[in-house]
Design a protein around this motif. Structure first.
Motif, PDB file in Angstrom:
ATOM      1  N   SER A 165       0.836  -1.210   0.000  1.00 46.95           N
ATOM      2  CA  SER A 165       0.000   0.000   0.000  1.00 46.95           C
ATOM      3  C   SER A 165       0.865   1.252   0.000  1.00 46.95           C
ATOM      4  O   SER A 165       2.096   1.196   0.126  1.00 46.95           O
ATOM      5  CB  SER A 165      -0.918   0.000   1.223  1.00 46.95           C
ATOM      6  N   GLU A 166       0.196   2.387  -0.122  1.00 42.56           N
ATOM      7  CA  GLU A 166       0.891   3.672  -0.146  1.00 42.56           C
ATOM      8  C   GLU A 166       1.695   3.889   1.135  1.00 42.56           C
ATOM      9  O   GLU A 166       1.265   3.495   2.224  1.00 42.56           O
ATOM     10  CB  GLU A 166      -0.139   4.791  -0.310  1.00 42.56           C
ATOM     11  N   ILE A 167       2.858   4.497   1.011  1.00 39.10           N
ATOM     12  CA  ILE A 167       3.713   4.776   2.166  1.00 39.10           C
ATOM     13  C   ILE A 167       3.322   6.128   2.760  1.00 39.10           C
ATOM     14  O   ILE A 167       3.275   7.130   2.044  1.00 39.10           O
ATOM     15  CB  ILE A 167       5.208   4.811   1.767  1.00 39.10           C
ATOM     16  N   PRO A 168       3.016   6.190   4.055  1.00 41.94           N
ATOM     17  CA  PRO A 168       2.630   7.474   4.668  1.00 41.94           C
ATOM     18  C   PRO A 168       3.811   8.429   4.760  1.00 41.94           C
ATOM     19  O   PRO A 168       4.973   8.004   4.812  1.00 41.94           O
ATOM     20  CB  PRO A 168       2.134   7.069   6.060  1.00 41.94           C
ATOM     21  N   ASN A 169       3.494   9.736   4.795  1.00 44.63           N
ATOM     22  CA  ASN A 169       4.555  10.729   4.953  1.00 44.63           C
ATOM     23  C   ASN A 169       4.933  10.873   6.425  1.00 44.63           C
ATOM     24  O   ASN A 169       4.356  10.210   7.295  1.00 44.63           O
ATOM     25  CB  ASN A 169       4.140  12.073   4.350  1.00 44.63           C
ATOM     26  N   ALA A 170       5.875  11.765   6.725  1.00 41.85           N
ATOM     27  CA  ALA A 170       6.402  11.890   8.083  1.00 41.85           C
ATOM     28  C   ALA A 170       5.315  12.313   9.068  1.00 41.85           C
ATOM     29  O   ALA A 170       5.232  11.793  10.191  1.00 41.85           O
ATOM     30  CB  ALA A 170       7.550  12.896   8.106  1.00 41.85           C
ATOM     31  N   ALA A 171       4.462  13.263   8.663  1.00 41.27           N
ATOM     32  CA  ALA A 171       3.402  13.737   9.563  1.00 41.27           C
ATOM     33  C   ALA A 171       2.410  12.613   9.869  1.00 41.27           C
ATOM     34  O   ALA A 171       1.965  12.457  11.014  1.00 41.27           O
ATOM     35  CB  ALA A 171       2.684  14.929   8.939  1.00 41.27           C
ATOM     36  N   GLN A 172       2.075  11.820   8.855  1.00 46.34           N
ATOM     37  CA  GLN A 172       1.145  10.714   9.068  1.00 46.34           C
ATOM     38  C   GLN A 172       1.759   9.619   9.938  1.00 46.34           C
ATOM     39  O   GLN A 172       1.087   9.043  10.797  1.00 46.34           O
ATOM     40  CB  GLN A 172       0.714  10.149   7.715  1.00 46.34           C
TER      41      GLN A 172
ATOM     42  N   ILE B  28       1.217  20.651  18.704  1.00 46.29           N
ATOM     43  CA  ILE B  28       1.083  22.106  18.765  1.00 46.29           C
ATOM     44  C   ILE B  28       1.495  22.739  17.438  1.00 46.29           C
ATOM     45  O   ILE B  28       0.874  23.697  16.959  1.00 46.29           O
ATOM     46  CB  ILE B  28       1.929  22.671  19.927  1.00 46.29           C
ATOM     47  N   VAL B  29       2.535  22.181  16.802  1.00 45.53           N
ATOM     48  CA  VAL B  29       3.028  22.731  15.536  1.00 45.53           C
ATOM     49  C   VAL B  29       2.125  22.342  14.378  1.00 45.53           C
ATOM     50  O   VAL B  29       1.784  23.173  13.524  1.00 45.53           O
ATOM     51  CB  VAL B  29       4.477  22.250  15.280  1.00 45.53           C
ATOM     52  N   TRP B  30       1.712  21.061  14.321  1.00 42.24           N
ATOM     53  CA  TRP B  30       0.944  20.577  13.171  1.00 42.24           C
ATOM     54  C   TRP B  30      -0.532  20.970  13.242  1.00 42.24           C
ATOM     55  O   TRP B  30      -1.148  21.247  12.220  1.00 42.24           O
ATOM     56  CB  TRP B  30       1.062  19.060  13.064  1.00 42.24           C
ATOM     57  N   THR B  31      -1.110  20.928  14.427  1.00 45.52           N
ATOM     58  CA  THR B  31      -2.532  21.287  14.572  1.00 45.52           C
ATOM     59  C   THR B  31      -2.689  22.328  15.675  1.00 45.52           C
ATOM     60  O   THR B  31      -3.237  22.036  16.740  1.00 45.52           O
ATOM     61  CB  THR B  31      -3.379  20.041  14.888  1.00 45.52           C
TER      62      THR B  31
END
Length: 480
Positions: free
Chosen positions: A208-215, A424-427
């Motif tokens: 399957s698709e590889i998630p990015n760093a944030a995911q 805090i940074v991402w959301t």
């Protein structure tokens, strides 16, 4: 602060202090029972969802979360064996980083942990009442009344007998692990049979698709939440038999066992359900049961209630010890640090924490606010691991029956810092600002009442009356 305000307790030559009644087996059951709550039964969807349904990556994240939890628990094991006192992180932060930061911790915990217990009690009430109402929702008043009854039952139980509280924890841990074993063994049997529909998800696990760093980070958050509670043993270090030997062995038994069970259970889910079915299911274990063992599928919903009850019992137990330790240090009213002369338990601390949890049940919004204090958990873990590093240099001659590999502590500090800053940074949300202001706003109380020790005689009179009413006495501190 520690003087007896009324008549001195007279117990002959016996010292008023917590007794060491928790052995190796009880300790393992306590840690496992604290970690394994409703999450692994109800909805282990977060890791799979943020892994973009990539089965291989999801299983790696479950394993990595178990390893990180073990690393943290080993750091705590060093502190728990070197400083075997009640209070967990509070005691260690105070010793290494000072009283103000310790007060910030206990000030935050007094709000956050009882609210979490209230949420657990309401979740238990939800699962316990739902079978009687079928597809209709159970009345809110009924659920709140049952939640209050459970809180007070466990509060009184743990306030009267440490052995009874440990016995309840052991029994309910065994029951929930039996339920997990049913799911895990069911998956193993299905895999051994080798049917295509059961093994297809594992043939190309990383396709399957590889998630990015944030995911990946979000999936990591979800997994670590399921392991929450690995730090609980240090809250009862003062009650563990032979802590220098038992604490490391309890940690090195409990965490690998939970990790293995979590992996087997997730594999079992994937042998029966597709990734899309898992992330869309409200209660994965229940869906699994109706597919595999429909005739006795009711076992799993019952197991969810059992699991929540056991986790709530251990959480109530640890919160009482935290309040007890905070009071011993002068950060909370002195009455909370006293022990029952009948049961030799921190009964006032249990009453205090149960009352606050009961108040939190009434307004639902109060519990919802605790979600924004999630980062504070990892902030305190980071400060505790920092305390370990500081104590290594400040007190090199401190007797340490067990010493963790120091780079492990540095890694835990780095991981904690990431987990504090990432949400805090991402959301970014204004609620995080409110939570931070609340945490450090506690210093407005610390400086006048703890640092400068402003005192009112009325408090002494109230303490005296409560001491007589509750039949409690100040402790005789250990010399260990």
């Amino acid at each position: 602060m520690g003087e007896n305000l009324c008549e001195e307790n007279k117990n002959g030559n016996s010292k008023m202090q917590l007794k060491r009644t928790i052995g190796y087996f009880e300790g393992v059951c306590f840690v496992v029972g604290t970690i394994v709550g409703a999450g692994i039964f109800v909805s282990p969807t977060g890791v799979l969802k943020y892994s973009l349904l990539n089965v291989g990556i999801a299983l790696i994240i479950w394993t990595a979360c178990g390893i990180v939890s073990l690393m943290g628990a080993l750091c705590y094991a060093e502190l728990g064996t070197a400083l075997p006192f009640s209070g967990g992180e509070f005691s260690h932060i105070k010793r290494a980083l000072g009283s103000p930061l310790a007060f910030v911790y206990i000030w935050t915990a007094i709000f956050n942990k009882p609210a979490s217990n209230a949420a657990r009690a309401l979740l238990f009430a939800e699962y316990a009442t739902q079978p009687f109402y079928g597809e209709c929702p159970a009345p809110e008043l009924l659920k709140k009344c049952l939640a209050l009854a459970v809180l007070w039952f466990l509060g009184i139980l743990n306030g009267r007998s440490v052995k009874m509280g440990a016995w309840v924890q052991t029994v309910f841990t065994i029951l929930k692990m039996m339920a997990l074993s049913v799911i895990a063994l069911g998956g193993i049997v299905l895999l051994i049979r080798g049917r295509k529909e059961n093994t297809v998800r594992f043939e190309n696990m990383f396709s399957s698709e590889i998630p990015n760093a944030a995911q990946l980070a979000e999936a990591f958050f979800q997994g670590l939440y399921a392991y929450g509670g690995w730090w609980s043993l240090n809250f009862l270090s003062e009650e563990v038999k032979n802590p220098s030997k038992n604490i490391p062995w309890i940690v090195m038994t409990a965490l690998p066992a939970v990790t293995i069970f979590y992996l087997l259970v997730n594999i079992s889910y994937l042998t029966v359900l597709t990734p899309n079915e898992i992330i869309s299911s409200v209660a994965v274990a229940v869906t699994w049961a109706y597919r595999v063992i429909p005739s006795v599928a009711w076992i799993i919903p019952v197991s969810v209630s059992v699991s929540i009850f056991g986790a709530l019992n251990s959480s109530m137990f640890t919160l009482g010890r935290l309040s007890y330790a905070g009071s011993q240090s002068g950060h909370l009213p002195i009455i909370i640090s006293m022990l029952s002369v009948r049961y030799w338990t921190p009964a006032p601390a249990m009453i205090f924490s149960t009352v606050i949890a009961s108040i939190c049940i009434i307004p639902s919004d109060l519990i919802a606010l605790t979600n924004y204090f999630g980062f504070s958990v990892w902030l305190m873990i980071g400060l505790t691991c920092t305390s370990l590093i500081v104590l290594r240099y400040q007190e090199p001659h401190l007797h340490r029956p067990y010493k963790v590999f120091l780079p492990v502590a540095f890694a835990m500090v780095a991981i904690s810092l990431f987990l504090v800053l990432a949400p805090i940074v991402w959301t970014p949300k204004v609620q995080y600002i409110y939570a931070s202001l609340f945490m450090f706003g506690g210093l407005l109380l610390y400086f006048p009442f703890v640092h400068f020790k402003i005192h009112f005689k009325l408090v002494d009179k109230i303490t005296c009356h409560l001491q007589l009413l509750l039949e409690v006495s100040p402790v005789d501190y250990r010399n260990e």
